[in-house]
Design an enzyme around this catalytic site. Structure first.
Site, short mmCIF file in Angstrom:
data_model
loop_
_atom_site.label_atom_id
_atom_site.label_comp_id
_atom_site.label_asym_id
_atom_site.label_seq_id
_atom_site.Cartn_x
_atom_site.Cartn_y
_atom_site.Cartn_z
CG HIS A 331 -2.15 0.77 1.14
ND1 HIS A 331 -2.32 1.82 0.27
CD2 HIS A 331 -3.32 0.67 1.81
CE1 HIS A 331 -3.53 2.32 0.41
NE2 HIS A 331 -4.16 1.65 1.34
CE LYS A 409 -23.45 1.97 -9.68
NZ LYS A 409 -22.18 2.03 -10.45
CE LYS A 414 -30.84 1.64 -13.72
NZ LYS A 414 -30.86 0.76 -14.93
CB SER A 419 -25.18 7.91 -2.93
OG SER A 419 -23.88 7.42 -2.71
N PRO A 420 -25.21 4.54 -3.72
CG PRO A 420 -25.01 3.11 -5.55
CD PRO A 420 -25.11 4.57 -5.18
CE1 TYR A 443 -8.87 7.70 6.86
CE2 TYR A 443 -9.75 5.86 5.62
CZ TYR A 443 -8.86 6.88 5.73
OH TYR A 443 -7.95 7.11 4.74
CB THR A 456 -7.00 8.98 1.01
OG1 THR A 456 -6.00 8.82 2.02
CG2 THR A 456 -6.94 7.85 0.00
CD GLN A 545 -18.05 1.44 -3.55
OE1 GLN A 545 -18.38 0.98 -4.64
NE2 GLN A 545 -18.42 2.66 -3.18
#
Length: 622
Positions: A331, A409, A414, A419-420, A443, A456, A545
């Site tokens: 990372h 989603k 729909k 917002s997902p 967070y 980020t 996500q």
């Protein structure tokens, strides 16, 4: 996805080891905005609002008094001006970059696994159940992506149709983290001079050239040729024992730095063998295990057995004996979005059978080169000690995967109109509240890659509105309308905070910058020593996500001992949450219990939203 020829195209491009501003991928780099410094009063006001759902009235009063004193003090203006000066320095692309890389990653001394690295698991490839056949196809797809990156042909990622920073792509291939004291370094290498990959099997490393021919006629090996080479590696590795060097990379970074030197001192050729791994394009691990369940596969990709890896490589593709596969990312210099894109490409190309498998040559290929490290008693003791420490860490962790198939989603957007990402954030808040009866600091990673060298910012999920939502959902007297209204307001608040973070106007990075500019001889303001500051960024829930229809898992660890790591994917008709925590009893953390409560929360929200739709007697269009 665009098909790319396997034929090697040599073009004149700037070295990928430096800053590039050429081609599609890098051509926009010199046009990117610089990370802004928010106004101090705005940041403090936003910070104080974020404390309201977490503190008692008296605690909040103390924090407000400390903030007021800070804003009125000369030192606050001094620190803000220092930060603005750094941000304006033309030699500094991003005022946060050097601090963040050092504090969050390179200066961090705990093992990168399980605490820093992350993983993706891929869906099964029904065409390629043989281990080496699947690995060969994955290598071919990864090489196609690498070729586009090296030549700059790869399209940049975009937000709202605007290209975002591609700088971190330079650390994807032919790169490696190197253990050093007091802080690690990351090296990058010329991809044209290092056309090979590292393969590890049974704790033994091999160097595998990925091209044949020379000059302009050089081509990548075909999938059949790669498969044959991997079969040779398996046969050799399974009939021999070697020095288990990989396990040394699983250790505390200072231990690994010391043991790396011991390995080099044991025999002069060990330095070159290490360098050969470090310079390679990427690593492929051929594991001898056969994980079956999501939980088993996730754990195998997250950490494995501690031996059959080289944890310092930014990109490792892992293929198991039964043909299952995944990816592990280091990372330090790349966040998950570039490697998610890489892995989505590789999995999509192979699972859809679109990967260019190439054409085999009639000529014989040289066998893969075994990297036979030479150990001594000191090195062997170091590997045994590292293995014991690694196993202790891994045994101290739980991992459970929630694969929720009630909706995804499509239904979130729909049918329900939300917002997902914010939707799942509220599922997490409700699930945690069900288990513990409170909201704790949460967070969510918000990308700031619209700015040069951006990484980020922290989106603080817990708000007055999110707390009101979970309380309303658990209230026995609240109506459906009450619950839906609270849910809608919580979503709205979350989206507003996230939008601020993406624009570089969050709370946490700004405050960090101010703290770091305080000189040793300057008195530390009470604003920085207020217990509420450390408490509010003690991330009991660390969430993020990354999503792909081709993945079957994604995850990483908790970031505080009494916390959870919650990585989630939102697919068209389902979503998944990877739940990780320490399994000791000291902190009352339980991955199975939270998984259960998250599932219950997701179903509760669905029931409420469906009831609200029914009450309006609306037949929605899917």
């Amino acid at each position: 996805m665009t098909q790319i020829s396997a034929k090697r195209q040599f073009v004149s491009v700037p070295s990928i080891t430096g800053e590039r501003t050429d081609g599609k991928l890098f051509g926009h780099q010199d046009k990117l905005e610089r990370l802004p410094v928010p106004e101090l009063e705005d940041t403090v006001a936003k910070y104080l609002r974020s404390l309201e759902p977490l503190l008692s009235e008296s605690e909040l009063a103390n924090s407000k008094a400390a903030a007021k004193q800070f804003l009125e003090s000369p030192i606050s203006k001094t620190l803000q001006e220092r930060l603005k000066a750094k941000a304006a320095d033309p030699k500094v692309p991003n005022w946060l970059e050097d601090w963040w890389n050092e504090i969050a990653y390179l200066g961090y001394r705990d093992p990168v696994v399980p605490f820093v690295s992350y993983f993706f698991t891929f869906k099964d490839d029904k065409l390629r159940k043989k281990q080496t056949k699947r690995a060969a196809a994955i290598i071919r797809a990864a090489l196609q992506f690498r070729r586009q990156l090296v030549t700059g042909e790869l399209e940049p990622e975009a937000m709202k149709k605007q290209p975002i920073c591609s700088y971190s792509y330079k650390y994807m291939f032919n790169a490696c983290r190197i253990p050093k004291k007091p802080s690690d370094i990351v090296e990058t290498y010329d991809p044209y001079a290092n056309e090979y990959i590292t393969v590890v099997r049974n704790n033994q490393f091999f160097s595998l050239p990925i091209t044949r021919g020379s000059g302009a006629g050089q081509e990548y090996l075909s999938a059949d040729e790669l498969e044959a080479q991997l079969d040779i590696i398996k046969a050799k590795a399974d009939s021999n024992l070697g020095v288990p060097v990989g396990v040394l990379t699983s250790d505390n970074r200072d231990n690994w730095a010391d043991n790396r030197q011991k390995l080099i001192d044991a025999n002069p050729k060990n330095a070159e063998l290490l360098a050969e791994i470090e310079r390679s394009a990427f690593l492929v691990a051929l594991d001898s295990t056969s994980p079956v369940t999501r939980d088993e596969l996730s754990r195998a990709c997250w950490h494995g057995d501690g031996h059959n890896r080289f944890y310092d490589k930014p990109c490792q593709f892992i293929v198991f004996e039964n043909g299952k596969a995944g990816f592990m990312g280091e990372h330090s210099m790349m966040d998950g979005t570039p490697t998610c894109r890489l892995s989505d490409y590789v999995a999509g190309q192979t699972l859809n059978n679109k990967v260019d498998l190439g054409v085999s040559s009639s000529g014989a290929l040289p066998e893969p080169k075994a990297l036979n490290f030479v150990g001594n008693s000191e090195v062997l003791k170091a590997t045994k000690d590292a293995a014991v420490r690694f196993q202790g860490l891994i045994d101290g962790h739980d991992l459970k995967v929630l694969a929720y198939e009630g909706y995804g989603k499509t239904q979130m957007t729909k049918r329900y109109g939300y917002s997902p990402d914010a939707f799942v954030q509220m599922v997490i808040q409700l699930g945690y509240y069900k288990l513990y009866g409170r909201s704790d600091p949460t967070y969510e990673a918000a990308t700031t890659r619209k700015f040069a060298h951006g990484r980020t910012e922290t989106c603080r999920t817990v708000s007055n509105d999110s707390l009101a939502f979970v309380k309303t959902m658990e209230s026995p007297t609240a109506t459906v309308q009450d619950k839906v209204g609270a849910f809608r307001q919580a979503i709205k608040s979350h989206l507003a905070y996230m939008a601020e973070c993406v624009e570089g106007r969050g709370v946490d990075r700004h405050i960090l910058g101010l703290k770091l500019l305080l000189k040793p001889d300057e008195e530390k303001p009470s604003f920085f020593t207020d217990p509420a500051l450390s408490r509010s960024c003690h991330w009991n829930l660390s969430t993020s996500q990354l999503s792909s229809e081709y993945f079957d898992g994604y995850g990483w660890s908790e970031v505080v001992p009494d916390g959870y790591g919650l990585a989630y994917m939102i697919k068209k008709d389902s979503f998944q949450v990877n739940v990780v925590c320490a399994n000791n009893n000291q902190y009352n953390r339980n991955a199975e219990h939270l998984r259960h409560c998250l599932k219950e929360a997701a179903s509760d929200i669905r029931s409420v939203l469906e009831a609200e739709l029914l009450s309006r007697e609306v037949k929605p269009k899917l």
